[in-house]
Design a protein around this motif. Structure first.
Motif, PDB file in Angstrom:
ATOM      1  N   LEU A  48      43.475 -30.195   6.761  1.00 40.70           N
ATOM      2  CA  LEU A  48      42.758 -28.931   6.613  1.00 40.70           C
ATOM      3  C   LEU A  48      43.248 -28.219   5.357  1.00 40.70           C
ATOM      4  O   LEU A  48      44.410 -28.365   4.969  1.00 40.70           O
ATOM      5  CB  LEU A  48      43.005 -28.025   7.824  1.00 40.70           C
ATOM      6  CG  LEU A  48      42.592 -28.561   9.191  1.00 40.70           C
ATOM      7  CD1 LEU A  48      43.057 -27.610  10.287  1.00 40.70           C
ATOM      8  CD2 LEU A  48      41.086 -28.756   9.263  1.00 40.70           C
ATOM      9  N   THR A  49      42.377 -27.427   4.776  1.00 33.07           N
ATOM     10  CA  THR A  49      42.795 -26.609   3.636  1.00 33.07           C
ATOM     11  C   THR A  49      43.654 -25.458   4.160  1.00 33.07           C
ATOM     12  O   THR A  49      43.669 -25.172   5.366  1.00 33.07           O
ATOM     13  CB  THR A  49      41.575 -26.023   2.903  1.00 33.07           C
ATOM     14  OG1 THR A  49      40.924 -25.101   3.780  1.00 33.07           O
ATOM     15  CG2 THR A  49      40.623 -27.107   2.430  1.00 33.07           C
ATOM     16  N   ALA A  50      44.321 -24.786   3.247  1.00 30.64           N
ATOM     17  CA  ALA A  50      45.146 -23.635   3.638  1.00 30.64           C
ATOM     18  C   ALA A  50      44.291 -22.565   4.310  1.00 30.64           C
ATOM     19  O   ALA A  50      44.710 -21.938   5.292  1.00 30.64           O
ATOM     20  CB  ALA A  50      45.868 -23.066   2.424  1.00 30.64           C
ATOM     21  N   ASP A  51      43.078 -22.350   3.793  1.00 31.67           N
ATOM     22  CA  ASP A  51      42.177 -21.354   4.391  1.00 31.67           C
ATOM     23  C   ASP A  51      41.749 -21.770   5.794  1.00 31.67           C
ATOM     24  O   ASP A  51      41.659 -20.932   6.692  1.00 31.67           O
ATOM     25  CB  ASP A  51      40.945 -21.144   3.513  1.00 31.67           C
ATOM     26  CG  ASP A  51      41.247 -20.383   2.230  1.00 31.67           C
ATOM     27  OD1 ASP A  51      42.305 -19.710   2.174  1.00 31.67           O
ATOM     28  OD2 ASP A  51      40.427 -20.452   1.304  1.00 31.67           O
ATOM     29  N   GLU A  52      41.484 -23.058   5.991  1.00 29.97           N
ATOM     30  CA  GLU A  52      41.091 -23.536   7.313  1.00 29.97           C
ATOM     31  C   GLU A  52      42.228 -23.380   8.320  1.00 29.97           C
ATOM     32  O   GLU A  52      42.006 -22.982   9.469  1.00 29.97           O
ATOM     33  CB  GLU A  52      40.648 -24.997   7.241  1.00 29.97           C
ATOM     34  CG  GLU A  52      39.319 -25.187   6.516  1.00 29.97           C
ATOM     35  CD  GLU A  52      39.007 -26.630   6.187  1.00 29.97           C
ATOM     36  OE1 GLU A  52      37.804 -26.954   6.110  1.00 29.97           O
ATOM     37  OE2 GLU A  52      39.952 -27.437   5.995  1.00 29.97           O
ATOM     38  N   VAL A  53      43.446 -23.676   7.890  1.00 33.95           N
ATOM     39  CA  VAL A  53      44.606 -23.507   8.769  1.00 33.95           C
ATOM     40  C   VAL A  53      44.781 -22.026   9.119  1.00 33.95           C
ATOM     41  O   VAL A  53      45.048 -21.679  10.273  1.00 33.95           O
ATOM     42  CB  VAL A  53      45.892 -24.074   8.126  1.00 33.95           C
ATOM     43  CG1 VAL A  53      47.120 -23.705   8.931  1.00 33.95           C
ATOM     44  CG2 VAL A  53      45.788 -25.584   7.976  1.00 33.95           C
ATOM     45  N   ALA A  54      44.610 -21.159   8.134  1.00 33.40           N
ATOM     46  CA  ALA A  54      44.731 -19.716   8.391  1.00 33.40           C
ATOM     47  C   ALA A  54      43.678 -19.261   9.395  1.00 33.40           C
ATOM     48  O   ALA A  54      43.978 -18.485  10.312  1.00 33.40           O
ATOM     49  CB  ALA A  54      44.607 -18.940   7.083  1.00 33.40           C
TER      50      ALA A  54
END
Length: 85
Positions: A55-61
């Protein structure tokens, strides 16, 4: 003891360490300890499989925010999302 020592976010105090030491010195019921299960509990009748997911950092957030908001783990949120497909 360093102030940063914690267990699940709760600071470990010298008093707690002393209590653990007293408990250990008194002895443990070995049979009761053996009855504890090992590892994570099963999720059903069959074995579970671990699947890696990138996942991208934004998706994880976003995932963490939803999990926090709903009081769930990341895995629970992902499993629920898959159940809707």
């Amino acid at each position: 003891m360093a102030e940063r020592e914690t267990i699940k976010g709760t600071p470990v105090t010298e008093e707690q360490i002393a209590a653990w030491a007293d408990e250990a010195e008194a002895g443990y019921d070995v049979e009761a300890l053996k009855k504890r299960g090992r590892g994570r509990p099963g999720r059903g009748a069959g074995p579970s499989q671990v699947v890696a997911l990138r996942l991208t950092a934004d998706e994880v957030a976003d995932l963490d925010a939803r999990a926090e908001r709903e009081g769930k783990s990341r895995s629970e949120v992902i499993r629920e999302a898959l159940a809707f497909t």
